[in-house]
Design a protein around this motif. Structure first.
Motif, PDB file in Angstrom:
ATOM      1  N   ALA A  25       0.844  -1.196   0.000  1.00 28.47           N
ATOM      2  CA  ALA A  25       0.000   0.000   0.000  1.00 28.47           C
ATOM      3  C   ALA A  25       0.881   1.248   0.000  1.00 28.47           C
ATOM      4  O   ALA A  25       1.966   1.245   0.594  1.00 28.47           O
ATOM      5  N   PRO A  26       0.453   2.319  -0.663  1.00 33.64           N
ATOM      6  CA  PRO A  26       1.233   3.561  -0.657  1.00 33.64           C
ATOM      7  C   PRO A  26       1.406   4.098   0.767  1.00 33.64           C
ATOM      8  O   PRO A  26       0.503   4.008   1.595  1.00 33.64           O
ATOM      9  N   GLU A  27       2.581   4.661   1.019  1.00 30.27           N
ATOM     10  CA  GLU A  27       2.887   5.264   2.310  1.00 30.27           C
ATOM     11  C   GLU A  27       2.960   6.779   2.158  1.00 30.27           C
ATOM     12  O   GLU A  27       2.850   7.306   1.045  1.00 30.27           O
ATOM     13  N   ALA A  28       3.173   7.481   3.250  1.00 30.86           N
ATOM     14  CA  ALA A  28       3.142   8.946   3.265  1.00 30.86           C
ATOM     15  C   ALA A  28       4.144   9.577   2.298  1.00 30.86           C
ATOM     16  O   ALA A  28       3.895  10.645   1.743  1.00 30.86           O
ATOM     17  N   HIS A  29       5.284   8.946   2.060  1.00 35.37           N
ATOM     18  CA  HIS A  29       6.316   9.521   1.200  1.00 35.37           C
ATOM     19  C   HIS A  29       6.174   9.093  -0.263  1.00 35.37           C
ATOM     20  O   HIS A  29       6.976   9.492  -1.107  1.00 35.37           O
ATOM     21  N   ASP A  30       5.171   8.296  -0.595  1.00 36.63           N
ATOM     22  CA  ASP A  30       4.965   7.802  -1.955  1.00 36.63           C
ATOM     23  C   ASP A  30       4.086   8.748  -2.773  1.00 36.63           C
ATOM     24  O   ASP A  30       3.315   9.528  -2.219  1.00 36.63           O
ATOM     25  N   VAL A  31       4.204   8.648  -4.082  1.00 41.67           N
ATOM     26  CA  VAL A  31       3.325   9.348  -5.008  1.00 41.67           C
ATOM     27  C   VAL A  31       2.544   8.281  -5.758  1.00 41.67           C
ATOM     28  O   VAL A  31       3.132   7.364  -6.329  1.00 41.67           O
ATOM     29  N   ALA A  32       1.230   8.380  -5.757  1.00 37.44           N
ATOM     30  CA  ALA A  32       0.381   7.412  -6.454  1.00 37.44           C
ATOM     31  C   ALA A  32      -0.124   8.045  -7.746  1.00 37.44           C
ATOM     32  O   ALA A  32      -0.571   9.193  -7.752  1.00 37.44           O
ATOM     33  N   PRO A  62       9.337  -4.174 -18.233  1.00 41.40           N
ATOM     34  CA  PRO A  62       9.964  -3.036 -18.911  1.00 41.40           C
ATOM     35  C   PRO A  62       8.961  -1.922 -19.180  1.00 41.40           C
ATOM     36  O   PRO A  62       7.751  -2.143 -19.181  1.00 41.40           O
ATOM     37  N   GLY A  63       9.482  -0.732 -19.408  1.00 42.01           N
ATOM     38  CA  GLY A  63       8.650   0.407 -19.774  1.00 42.01           C
ATOM     39  C   GLY A  63       8.765   1.532 -18.782  1.00 42.01           C
ATOM     40  O   GLY A  63       8.853   1.307 -17.584  1.00 42.01           O
ATOM     41  N   HIS A  64       8.792   2.744 -19.303  1.00 45.81           N
ATOM     42  CA  HIS A  64       8.860   3.899 -18.419  1.00 45.81           C
ATOM     43  C   HIS A  64       8.192   5.137 -19.007  1.00 45.81           C
ATOM     44  O   HIS A  64       8.069   6.139 -18.318  1.00 45.81           O
ATOM     45  N   GLU A  65       7.749   5.085 -20.255  1.00 45.80           N
ATOM     46  CA  GLU A  65       6.997   6.199 -20.818  1.00 45.80           C
ATOM     47  C   GLU A  65       5.533   5.971 -20.459  1.00 45.80           C
ATOM     48  O   GLU A  65       4.952   4.981 -20.880  1.00 45.80           O
ATOM     49  N   ILE A  66       4.946   6.867 -19.668  1.00 42.90           N
ATOM     50  CA  ILE A  66       3.593   6.622 -19.169  1.00 42.90           C
ATOM     51  C   ILE A  66       2.636   7.750 -19.536  1.00 42.90           C
ATOM     52  O   ILE A  66       3.049   8.887 -19.728  1.00 42.90           O
ATOM     53  N   ILE A  67       1.363   7.395 -19.642  1.00 38.30           N
ATOM     54  CA  ILE A  67       0.268   8.355 -19.785  1.00 38.30           C
ATOM     55  C   ILE A  67      -0.540   8.273 -18.489  1.00 38.30           C
ATOM     56  O   ILE A  67      -1.005   7.197 -18.113  1.00 38.30           O
ATOM     57  N   VAL A  68      -0.669   9.390 -17.810  1.00 40.42           N
ATOM     58  CA  VAL A  68      -1.347   9.435 -16.514  1.00 40.42           C
ATOM     59  C   VAL A  68      -2.704  10.114 -16.684  1.00 40.42           C
ATOM     60  O   VAL A  68      -2.802  11.178 -17.295  1.00 40.42           O
ATOM     61  N   ALA A  69      -3.755   9.492 -16.137  1.00 38.38           N
ATOM     62  CA  ALA A  69      -5.103  10.052 -16.225  1.00 38.38           C
ATOM     63  C   ALA A  69      -5.222  11.299 -15.367  1.00 38.38           C
ATOM     64  O   ALA A  69      -5.641  12.344 -15.827  1.00 38.38           O
ATOM     65  N   SER A  70      -4.883  11.166 -14.117  1.00 40.17           N
ATOM     66  CA  SER A  70      -4.928  12.279 -13.185  1.00 40.17           C
ATOM     67  C   SER A  70      -4.185  11.847 -11.930  1.00 40.17           C
ATOM     68  O   SER A  70      -4.065  10.661 -11.658  1.00 40.17           O
ATOM     69  N   PRO A  71      -3.667  12.791 -11.166  1.00 33.96           N
ATOM     70  CA  PRO A  71      -2.990  12.392  -9.929  1.00 33.96           C
ATOM     71  C   PRO A  71      -3.957  11.674  -8.994  1.00 33.96           C
ATOM     72  O   PRO A  71      -5.118  12.029  -8.890  1.00 33.96           O
ATOM     73  N   ALA A  72      -3.475  10.648  -8.365  1.00 31.64           N
ATOM     74  CA  ALA A  72      -4.259   9.927  -7.363  1.00 31.64           C
ATOM     75  C   ALA A  72      -3.693  10.283  -5.990  1.00 31.64           C
ATOM     76  O   ALA A  72      -2.544  10.662  -5.873  1.00 31.64           O
ATOM     77  N   SER A  73      -4.500  10.150  -4.986  1.00 31.86           N
ATOM     78  CA  SER A  73      -4.062  10.486  -3.636  1.00 31.86           C
ATOM     79  C   SER A  73      -3.502   9.261  -2.947  1.00 31.86           C
ATOM     80  O   SER A  73      -4.128   8.212  -2.914  1.00 31.86           O
ATOM     81  N   ALA A  74      -2.287   9.368  -2.413  1.00 28.68           N
ATOM     82  CA  ALA A  74      -1.685   8.260  -1.677  1.00 28.68           C
ATOM     83  C   ALA A  74      -2.343   8.094  -0.322  1.00 28.68           C
ATOM     84  O   ALA A  74      -2.526   6.989   0.153  1.00 28.68           O
ATOM     85  N   HIS A  75      -2.708   9.199   0.305  1.00 34.67           N
ATOM     86  CA  HIS A  75      -3.382   9.170   1.616  1.00 34.67           C
ATOM     87  C   HIS A  75      -4.435  10.258   1.661  1.00 34.67           C
ATOM     88  O   HIS A  75      -4.276  11.310   1.072  1.00 34.67           O
ATOM     89  N   ARG A  76      -5.455  10.000   2.376  1.00 42.80           N
ATOM     90  CA  ARG A  76      -6.496  11.029   2.549  1.00 42.80           C
ATOM     91  C   ARG A  76      -6.664  11.314   4.012  1.00 42.80           C
ATOM     92  O   ARG A  76      -6.437  10.558   4.846  1.00 42.80           O
TER      93      ARG A  76
END
Length: 76
Positions: A25-32, A62-76
């Protein structure tokens, strides 16, 4: 653990195929991020095929070129 769909090479000679990753699960220092698509370039293929000196670890996603829909929240 969070089940995440991916495509991975199991070895230098195997095709890239569907694979499931268990992620913590994402932690406080992660970006989701909500990733919609991921591309691979020639360097990803060389690394997946272990063509650059024997440092490849498997399974490899493999892979690192990404298309992101919108930022997600790691914590609320």
């Amino acid at each position: 653990m969070i089940k995440t769909a991916a495509y991975a090479a199991q070895s230098a000679t195997s095709p890239i195929a569907p694979f499931t990753i268990d992620r913590r699960a994402p932690e406080a220092h992660d970006v989701a991020l909500d990733i919609l698509y991921c591309g691979i370039c020639h360097s990803d293929i060389h690394q997946a095929r272990n063509e650059w000196g024997g440092g490849s670890l498997y399974p490899m996603v493999p892979g690192h070129e990404i298309i992101v829909a919108s930022p997600a929240s790691a914590h609320r």
